[in-house]
Structure formats: C-alpha cells, structure tokens
Design a protein around this motif. Structure first.
Motif, mmCIF file in Angstrom:
data_model
loop_
_atom_site.group_PDB
_atom_site.id
_atom_site.type_symbol
_atom_site.label_atom_id
_atom_site.label_comp_id
_atom_site.label_asym_id
_atom_site.label_seq_id
_atom_site.Cartn_x
_atom_site.Cartn_y
_atom_site.Cartn_z
ATOM 1 N N THR A 3 1.331 -1.310 0.001
ATOM 2 C CA THR A 3 -0.080 -0.279 0.319
ATOM 3 C C THR A 3 0.594 1.382 0.315
ATOM 4 O O THR A 3 0.233 1.981 -0.730
ATOM 5 C CB THR A 3 -0.901 0.030 1.338
ATOM 6 N N GLU A 6 1.857 2.414 -3.202
ATOM 7 C CA GLU A 6 1.040 2.735 -4.388
ATOM 8 C C GLU A 6 0.990 4.279 -4.564
ATOM 9 O O GLU A 6 0.953 4.405 -5.036
ATOM 10 C CB GLU A 6 -0.216 1.498 -4.121
ATOM 11 N N GLU A 78 -14.814 8.225 -4.207
ATOM 12 C CA GLU A 78 -13.865 7.313 -5.441
ATOM 13 C C GLU A 78 -12.610 6.973 -4.275
ATOM 14 O O GLU A 78 -11.956 5.874 -4.363
ATOM 15 C CB GLU A 78 -13.289 7.635 -6.435
ATOM 16 N N THR A 81 -13.182 4.786 -0.811
ATOM 17 C CA THR A 81 -13.423 2.953 -1.316
ATOM 18 C C THR A 81 -12.514 2.588 -1.633
ATOM 19 O O THR A 81 -12.459 1.248 -1.654
ATOM 20 C CB THR A 81 -14.191 2.986 -3.193
ATOM 21 N N TRP A 82 -11.454 3.398 -2.649
ATOM 22 C CA TRP A 82 -9.836 2.464 -2.103
ATOM 23 C C TRP A 82 -9.153 2.199 -1.119
ATOM 24 O O TRP A 82 -8.967 1.435 0.116
ATOM 25 C CB TRP A 82 -8.883 3.858 -3.290
ATOM 26 N N ALA A 84 -10.932 2.190 1.856
ATOM 27 C CA ALA A 84 -11.049 0.967 2.600
ATOM 28 C C ALA A 84 -10.776 -0.636 2.380
ATOM 29 O O ALA A 84 -11.112 -1.457 2.775
ATOM 30 C CB ALA A 84 -12.678 1.064 1.917
ATOM 31 N N LYS A 85 -10.470 -0.799 1.331
ATOM 32 C CA LYS A 85 -9.969 -1.735 0.849
ATOM 33 C C LYS A 85 -8.479 -2.311 1.502
ATOM 34 O O LYS A 85 -7.760 -3.424 1.884
ATOM 35 C CB LYS A 85 -9.762 -1.975 -0.482
ATOM 36 N N ARG A 86 -8.035 -1.295 1.918
ATOM 37 C CA ARG A 86 -6.468 -0.948 2.562
ATOM 38 C C ARG A 86 -6.471 -0.707 3.985
ATOM 39 O O ARG A 86 -5.517 -1.216 4.496
ATOM 40 C CB ARG A 86 -5.492 -0.144 1.460
ATOM 41 N N ARG A 89 -11.776 1.365 8.832
ATOM 42 C CA ARG A 89 -13.093 2.590 8.937
ATOM 43 C C ARG A 89 -12.766 3.931 9.149
ATOM 44 O O ARG A 89 -13.380 4.783 7.889
ATOM 45 C CB ARG A 89 -14.153 1.672 8.983
ATOM 46 N N SER A 92 -10.886 5.266 6.052
ATOM 47 C CA SER A 92 -11.630 5.716 4.549
ATOM 48 C C SER A 92 -13.122 6.329 5.054
ATOM 49 O O SER A 92 -12.973 7.419 4.283
ATOM 50 C CB SER A 92 -11.766 4.402 4.007
ATOM 51 N N ALA A 179 -1.664 -0.012 6.891
ATOM 52 C CA ALA A 179 -2.460 -0.863 5.833
ATOM 53 C C ALA A 179 -0.451 -1.818 5.826
ATOM 54 O O ALA A 179 -0.070 -1.550 5.192
ATOM 55 C CB ALA A 179 -2.704 -0.172 5.133
#
Ligand SMILES: [Fe+2]
Length: 181
Positions: A3, A6, A78, A81-82, A84-86, A89, A92, A179
């Motif tokens: 992460t 990224e 957007e 959402t990105w 929340a996958k990493r 809460r 996000s 993360a």
C-alpha cells in the motif's frame, strides 16, 4: 504492490499537479494537511486520513485548472472506496465524509466560510452548497463525522505556499501500521 508503495507511486505520477486553484501542489497539500493533524495532536488514524483525504483526485484524471472542472468529481467517494480496501474504517470514512463536512461547517459555523479559499467556495457550489437542517441532522448520525470534521479543518489549512513540512517517506511506518499488506 504494498500500500505505501502504491501511494508513493500515485503521488509521484499525479501529486506534482497544482492543487485546484491553490498555490500548492497535490503532494504539498496532502503533506500539509497531515502536518496540521499531527500538530493538533490528532489520533494517528486521522493523520493518515489527512494525508490521504484527496487520494481520489490522484485516482481520477481531474484537470489542474479549476475552470475546466465543471462537475463535482466526487473524489471523496472514489478515494474512500479505494481506502476501505486497505485501511480501517475510521480512515476511509473520515475521507468519505470530508466534503460533506465542509457543507456541514458552512451550515453550522458562521466563521467557517471566512476561512474557505476562493477555489473551495467555487467547489462548494458544485458539491451542493451548505447543508439543510435535515442534512445537518443526518450528518451527525454518521459514526465518524467528528473525525471527518477534524480532517476537514486540516484540509482547509493545508494550502500554504512555501510551508516546509515532513516528506511522504516520513509517513511510511505510520501508513504500514494501518495497512500492513
Ligand atoms: Fe483537500
């Protein structure tokens, strides 16, 4: 890709662009927002949320020039959402709510409009203007609305040309704590 790598790659590809109508780049803005969160003694989650609150702009190809930005690009959704996958809460959701937080503060804090930059007033219109009383009440039911308000105030302050703050690499361990993947 991990992460943090990224994130570093997103900032190196898109973070050098002007931050919509402001005197700082996207990267400067993110680093300054995180700096103010840390300086305020915010929880570590909120320092990360402040750093990444506009990640949605880096994921989208939104124009540097505000005049070319005719619609609300919904970057907070957007980005959230990105994230929340990493991330947890708290991070996000604070990001998802940072634009509603502006609309909330415009409706509830008479002094707040005075701190908004010119560009932020333009986007306020695209984002729906100040909240109605019903929207204010609804916003206050969101579990992370207080955190989002904190992130919002750091967002608004992170637009200072020439302010020297810690670099992105200094946030590596903090990002990795939340993360680890
Ligand atoms: Fe921002």
């Amino acid at each position: 890709m991990k992460t943090f790598e990224e994130i570093a790659s997103l900032f190196s590809r898109h973070g050098g662009g002007a931050y919509f109508g402001e005197a700082v780049t996207q990267l400067d803005h993110a680093l300054q927002a995180a700096h103010f969160a840390a300086a305020d003694g915010a929880a570590d989650e909120l320092v990360v949320a402040a750093l990444l609150h506009d990640v949605g702009h880096l994921l989208q190809a939104t124009p540097d020039d505000l005049a070319d930005w005719h619609t609300d690009a919904r970057h907070e959704v957007e980005g959230a959402t990105w994230l929340a996958k990493r991330f947890p809460r708290e991070i996000s959701e604070s990001v998802r709510l940072h634009v509603p937080a502006k609309r909330y503060l415009c409706a509830t804090d008479p002094a707040y409009m005075a701190v908004l930059s010119e560009a932020s007033i333009v986007t306020l219109r695209l984002q729906g203007g100040p909240m109605s009383a019903a929207q204010v009440a609804q916003f206050e039911t969101e579990p992370f609305h207080t955190e989002a308000l904190q992130v919002r105030r750091c967002d608004d302050r992170g637009k200072m040309a020439g302010l020297k703050v810690r670099g992105l690499a200094d946030y590596r361990l903090l990002v990795q704590r939340f993360a680890p993947a």
